[in-house]
Design a protein around this motif. Structure first.
Motif: not given
Length: 123
Positions: A74-81, A112-123
């Motif tokens: 997976h990869f991770a995206i930092r969120v503001k809120d 998971s997106d519709p194709d199974g790609n895992i994404i982490e979101f974090n704060k």
């Protein structure tokens, strides 16, 4: 020597379904700068990094499942809120693995997106 990650590319099987998910569900802004590579795809700008969606039906990185496994690639995206982000996911009925307390110092949310790609979101 390195400045950062320029983009992450993800294989998708249906570009319109993927664009709906990344644009309408997650709220990413599609970039108009993608050249015509001769195959379907889309680029999204997320902060200073891009996400490239690529249709490649013979690709070998399809997981074959949409099961959310935080230990899988997976990869991770930092969120503001994080609360606003959680509300957005709930509004769209997105399944998630919500880990507000874990061994890291940040709140983690896996999807998971519709194709199974895992994404982490974090704060």
């Amino acid at each position: 020597m390195y400045e950062g990650i320029h983009h992450v590319s993800l294989l998708v099987s249906d570009i319109e379904r993927a664009k709906h998910f990344y644009r309408d569900v997650l709220g990413f802004e599609e970039s108009p700068d993608r050249p015509d590579f001769g195959f379907p795809g889309a680029w999204y700008q997320v902060g200073t990094t891009q996400i490239h969606l690529i249709v490649h039906k013979e690709g070998r990185t399809f997981r074959g499942t949409t099961e959310i496994d935080s230990r899988d690639g997976h990869f991770a995206i930092r969120v503001k809120d994080i609360e606003a982000f959680l509300h957005r996911l709930e509004k769209h009925g997105v399944e998630m693995l919500n880990k507000p307390e874990n061994k890291t110092e940040w709140h983690q949310v896996y999807i998971s997106d519709p194709d199974g790609n895992i994404i982490e979101f974090n704060k």
